[in-house]
Write a protein that holds these residues in place. Structure first.
Motif, PDB file in Angstrom:
ATOM      1  N   GLY A   1       0.833  -1.197   0.000  1.00  0.00           N
ATOM      2  CA  GLY A   1       0.000   0.000   0.000  1.00  0.00           C
ATOM      3  C   GLY A   1       0.864   1.242   0.000  1.00  0.00           C
TER       4      GLY A   1
ATOM      5  N   CYS B   1      -2.867  -6.914   1.622  1.00  0.00           N
ATOM      6  CA  CYS B   1      -3.274  -5.844   0.719  1.00  0.00           C
ATOM      7  C   CYS B   1      -4.775  -5.623   0.826  1.00  0.00           C
ATOM      8  CB  CYS B   1      -2.889  -6.158  -0.729  1.00  0.00           C
ATOM      9  SG  CYS B   1      -3.543  -7.713  -1.344  1.00  0.00           S
TER      10      CYS B   1
ATOM     11  N   GLY C   1      -5.628  -9.361  -6.689  1.00  0.00           N
ATOM     12  CA  GLY C   1      -4.685  -8.805  -5.726  1.00  0.00           C
ATOM     13  C   GLY C   1      -3.273  -8.682  -6.241  1.00  0.00           C
TER      14      GLY C   1
ATOM     15  N   ALA D   1      -1.608  -5.226  -6.525  1.00  0.00           N
ATOM     16  CA  ALA D   1      -1.366  -4.380  -5.351  1.00  0.00           C
ATOM     17  C   ALA D   1       0.075  -3.873  -5.334  1.00  0.00           C
ATOM     18  CB  ALA D   1      -1.650  -5.168  -4.073  1.00  0.00           C
TER      19      ALA D   1
END
Length: 383
Positions: free
Chosen positions: A142, A200, A254, A257
């Motif tokens: 992130g 994530c 995902g 991410a």
């Protein structure tokens, strides 16, 4: 007037941070203060939360203790930066937050470099954790400044990415368009023996219209042509990864991410992706904390329909509903409709804004506003 309650109420406070204003620990303190104004004898259980992005490291340190480790690493542009990670008390596990060494705020002074920014600094943190004996490493994704598929991170661990002439590729996602081969013979045995998990809060695939470049590239300064170039480069990366490892991450939910870092970690290190907020909740013991609670108060800077997609508020609400505990969210900004959140178990949500205020006024007064709103919620819900 102090509200009387037939027994000592138990209130669990489990918020995310209010980005740009208060960290999750500070939010817990402000909400706890407000609850105790209404019920001085209330048992307030603070469980700071995060969704796998910025702030997750502090969340783990607050909940589980351990040792904060500092390391001289490099930022997304390759410049020296002081970064940190957490090592457990027994030294067997570590938490690495990608944003610490490879986050977008680190390039604010120089401006973004969508094609050249990398994640090598995060790899340096992981290497140091493994060198200290960690064999279970949680990488919190992130806030990345890069779209390099985690190639820089992996390079710092000993993996080579070469072009058709056998030359090492330079840092950054743009260079992956020339990727011809991967050589992981330099990956140390202790790294191979380590369990990696990635936390994530997105489900985007590696490439395509919902991929890392298309969705998150513009946030990192990429224009339309650069987005197309990065998406093509990640497509190439996915193909060579599949040839080398047999693991196909192109369309893996995902995998996109942190600029595709999740995809690179899954393919090369066998990393296990998981919902950041769910993983954090389990690790810090939120399910157990909710047992016997009369009320749970959660929150984040902005609560809207997208919060139902695995954000902290939705995970807390769902866990609370399983236990029959009312869940209330406090937010700096509240945007309807919230039907999906209510369906997940959120009882109600309230904004901190107590009148016409600028964003600066709201962020500067977030602590007192949270305390005042939490007091009113406690008086209403627990009376």
């Amino acid at each position: 007037m102090i509200v009387n309650h037939p027994s000592r109420p138990r209130v669990v406070v489990a918020p995310d941070s209010f980005k740009g204003s208060l960290g999750a620990v500070e939010v817990c303190a402000a909400v706890g203060e407000g609850v105790r104004r209404a019920f001085p004898d209330a048992e307030v259980v603070a469980v700071p939360m995060a969704d796998g992005g910025e702030g997750t490291l502090d969340c783990f340190l607050s909940a589980l203790g351990g040792k904060e480790m500092a390391l001289a690493a490099v930022d997304p542009l390759g410049r020296p930066v002081q970064a940190r990670y957490a090592l457990s008390g027994d030294g067997r596990s570590a938490v690495v937050e990608l944003a610490s060494a490879s986050g977008l705020p680190l390039v604010a002074d120089a401006g973004p470099d969508p094609l050249g920014a990398g994640t090598e600094g995060t790899g340096m943190l992981i290497a140091d954790a493994v060198a200290h004996g960690a064999r279970d490493v949680l990488v919190c994704l992130g806030g990345s400044a890069s779209t390099d598929g985690g190639a820089g991170l992996l390079r710092a661990l000993g993996v080579r990415f070469t072009d058709a002439a056998g030359e090492d590729l330079p840092p950054g996602g743009g260079a992956l368009a020339r990727l011809a081969a991967i050589d992981d013979s330099g990956l140390r045995p202790e790294v191979r023996a380590t369990r990696f998990r990635v936390a994530c809060d997105v489900t985007n695939p590696l490439v395509g219209p919902r991929g890392a470049a298309a969705v998150f590239g513009p946030q990192k300064g990429a224009g339309p042509e650069q987005v197309r170039a990065l998406d093509a480069a990640l497509e190439r990366f996915a193909g060579v990864l599949a040839e080398h490892t047999g693991v196909r991450v192109r369309d893996l939910p995902g995998a996109g991410a942190a600029g595709g870092a999740c995809g690179g970690l899954v393919a090369m290190l066998g990393a296990e992706p998981a919902s950041g907020a769910e993983l954090v909740a389990d690790t810090v013991g939120l399910p157990a904390a909710l047992d016997g609670a009369d009320l749970v108060i959660t929150g984040e800077g902005r609560v809207d329909g997208q919060s139902a997609g695995g954000k902290v508020v939705s995970v807390v609400a769902a866990l609370a509903r399983e236990r029959g505990v009312p869940a209330v969210a406090l937010a700096g900004s509240l945007v309807a409709p919230l039907d999906d959140l209510h369906d997940l178990g959120l009882t109600a949500a309230f904004s901190l804004a107590d009148g016409p205020r600028t964003l600066e006024e709201l962020t500067g007064s977030a602590g007192p506003l949270l305390a005042g709103l939490a007091e009113q919620v406690a008086r209403l819900r627990l009376a």
